[in-house]
Design a protein around this motif. Structure first.
Motif, PDB file in Angstrom:
ATOM      1  N   TRP A  59      45.469  27.952  51.837  1.00 45.44           N
ATOM      2  CA  TRP A  59      46.674  28.264  51.076  1.00 45.44           C
ATOM      3  C   TRP A  59      47.645  27.102  51.151  1.00 45.44           C
ATOM      4  O   TRP A  59      47.989  26.632  52.238  1.00 45.44           O
ATOM      5  CB  TRP A  59      47.310  29.539  51.606  1.00 45.44           C
TER       6      TRP A  59
ATOM      7  N   THR B 263      55.573  36.662  48.084  1.00 43.25           N
ATOM      8  CA  THR B 263      54.287  36.378  48.715  1.00 43.25           C
ATOM      9  C   THR B 263      53.175  37.164  48.041  1.00 43.25           C
ATOM     10  O   THR B 263      53.396  38.258  47.512  1.00 43.25           O
ATOM     11  CB  THR B 263      54.303  36.729  50.215  1.00 43.25           C
ATOM     12  N   VAL B 264      51.985  36.587  48.069  1.00 40.90           N
ATOM     13  CA  VAL B 264      50.795  37.281  47.586  1.00 40.90           C
ATOM     14  C   VAL B 264      50.299  38.193  48.693  1.00 40.90           C
ATOM     15  O   VAL B 264      50.119  37.758  49.839  1.00 40.90           O
ATOM     16  CB  VAL B 264      49.694  36.283  47.180  1.00 40.90           C
ATOM     17  N   LEU B 265      50.082  39.465  48.362  1.00 42.38           N
ATOM     18  CA  LEU B 265      49.612  40.437  49.346  1.00 42.38           C
ATOM     19  C   LEU B 265      48.138  40.788  49.175  1.00 42.38           C
ATOM     20  O   LEU B 265      47.465  41.137  50.141  1.00 42.38           O
ATOM     21  CB  LEU B 265      50.438  41.727  49.243  1.00 42.38           C
TER      22      LEU B 265
ATOM     23  N   PRO C 281      43.746  43.600  50.687  1.00 47.23           N
ATOM     24  CA  PRO C 281      44.631  42.593  51.291  1.00 47.23           C
ATOM     25  C   PRO C 281      44.010  41.196  51.206  1.00 47.23           C
ATOM     26  O   PRO C 281      42.838  40.999  51.473  1.00 47.23           O
ATOM     27  CB  PRO C 281      44.754  43.054  52.746  1.00 47.23           C
ATOM     28  N   TRP C 282      44.833  40.260  50.822  1.00 55.26           N
ATOM     29  CA  TRP C 282      44.420  38.853  50.702  1.00 55.26           C
ATOM     30  C   TRP C 282      45.669  38.011  50.693  1.00 55.26           C
ATOM     31  O   TRP C 282      46.436  38.026  49.740  1.00 55.26           O
ATOM     32  CB  TRP C 282      43.612  38.634  49.421  1.00 55.26           C
ATOM     33  N   ALA C 283      45.922  37.284  51.750  1.00 59.45           N
ATOM     34  CA  ALA C 283      47.180  36.546  51.855  1.00 59.45           C
ATOM     35  C   ALA C 283      47.003  35.328  52.742  1.00 59.45           C
ATOM     36  O   ALA C 283      46.005  35.185  53.463  1.00 59.45           O
ATOM     37  CB  ALA C 283      48.273  37.451  52.400  1.00 59.45           C
TER      38      ALA C 283
ATOM     39  N   LEU D 190      52.138  41.787  45.088  1.00 58.32           N
ATOM     40  CA  LEU D 190      53.157  40.822  45.505  1.00 58.32           C
ATOM     41  C   LEU D 190      54.200  41.498  46.386  1.00 58.32           C
ATOM     42  O   LEU D 190      54.571  42.654  46.147  1.00 58.32           O
ATOM     43  CB  LEU D 190      53.862  40.226  44.288  1.00 58.32           C
TER      44      LEU D 190
END
Length: 280
Positions: free
Chosen positions: A110, A208-210, A277-279, A228
């Motif tokens: 990221w 943020t990306v959740l 979930p992916w962050a 998000l």
């Protein structure tokens, strides 16, 4: 869930209500129409190997100088035919890869783009970074579509003094629907950037990306909801929301579709079961 921000400061305090966000919101294909179902279409089926041709028989000729000789049997390739996905290969040569939806969140590094973290992968993309700093070229697969969409969402949260909004539209936008109008708005945004103070990321709400959830997928079109987190977690103004976007395979890359058909407010997240979930 509703946003409890003070109306008098909302336009300046959050990137999703700022001028840049309003311009970008035209093409932020929003609102999950049906997060409760998952429709998977268009997976290319494996083609069976070509059947081997029957080997003809022949009678060996007899020669005066030696024993009978036999002619070589013709060979037939049994390798399966290559399946060509609609729209052609990736513009930068990334392999198509697995055409099934990812069971687990894909591995990613990221990187900060503007004020948000965006996923990167040598397998799924972006495979090319333009002179404007914009990531292009994603794998022609469900996972490649996910990386392309999330990176597009991140780019729409940038300001004109950080990234050229015209360059974003030209490089990441599909030449369909509202493209021309979005390009006009982006041109105005870039022109006004010179008269404004540089953006200070610390003065804007955190986004943020959740995670994500596939809504629909075919080799030439994908609809994916991105989860998000808007605002500071643990505060009264924190607002987890789902944003739905559509990307199409166009000119060897996944491109964002600008459409008013799905425009509107982002859908609030009721449960974490709505997404994987992916962050960062």
């Amino acid at each position: 869930m509703t946003n409890n921000q003070n109306p008098s400061t909302a336009d300046d305090s959050t990137p999703f209500s700022s001028t840049a966000w309003k311009v970008s919101a035209i093409f932020l294909a929003l609102v999950v129409a049906a997060l409760g179902y998952l429709l998977i279409t268009g997976r290319p089926s494996d083609q069976p190997p070509a059947a081997a041709a029957a080997t003809p028989t022949s009678t060996p000729p007899v020669t005066e100088s030696g024993p009978p000789t036999t002619s070589a049997a013709p060979t037939t390739s049994t390798a399966p035919a290559t399946t060509q996905l609609p729209g052609g290969p990736s513009i930068c040569g990334l392999p198509d890869g697995d055409q099934t939806l990812p069971v687990t969140p894909p591995a990613a590094s990221w990187a900060t783009v503007g004020s948000m973290a965006a996923p990167n992968s040598p397998i799924y993309g972006p495979g090319v970074i333009s002179d404007d700093g914009i990531g292009n070229c994603y794998a022609h697969s469900p996972t490649g579509a996910l990386f392309a969409l999330v990176n597009a969402v991140v780019l729409t949260n940038t300001k004109a003094d950080q990234f050229s909004q015209v360059a974003i539209v030209q490089q990441r936008g599909s030449r369909t629907n509202l493209y021309d109008q979005v390009l006009v708005d982006a041109t105005k945004e870039d022109a006004e950037a010179g008269s404004k103070m540089p953006t200070d990321p610390s003065t804007t709400d955190k986004v943020t990306v959740l995670g994500y959830q596939y809504i629909d997928y075919a080799p030439d079109r994908a609809t994916i909801a991105v989860a998000l987190g808007i605002g500071q977690p643990g505060t009264s103004t924190y607002q987890p929301s789902m944003l739905t976007g559509v990307v199409v395979w166009e000119d060897g890359d996944w491109k964002w579709v600008y459409s008013l058909q799905t425009a509107g407010s982002m859908s609030p997240i009721i449960s974490q079961k709505q997404y994987k979930p992916w962050a960062a």
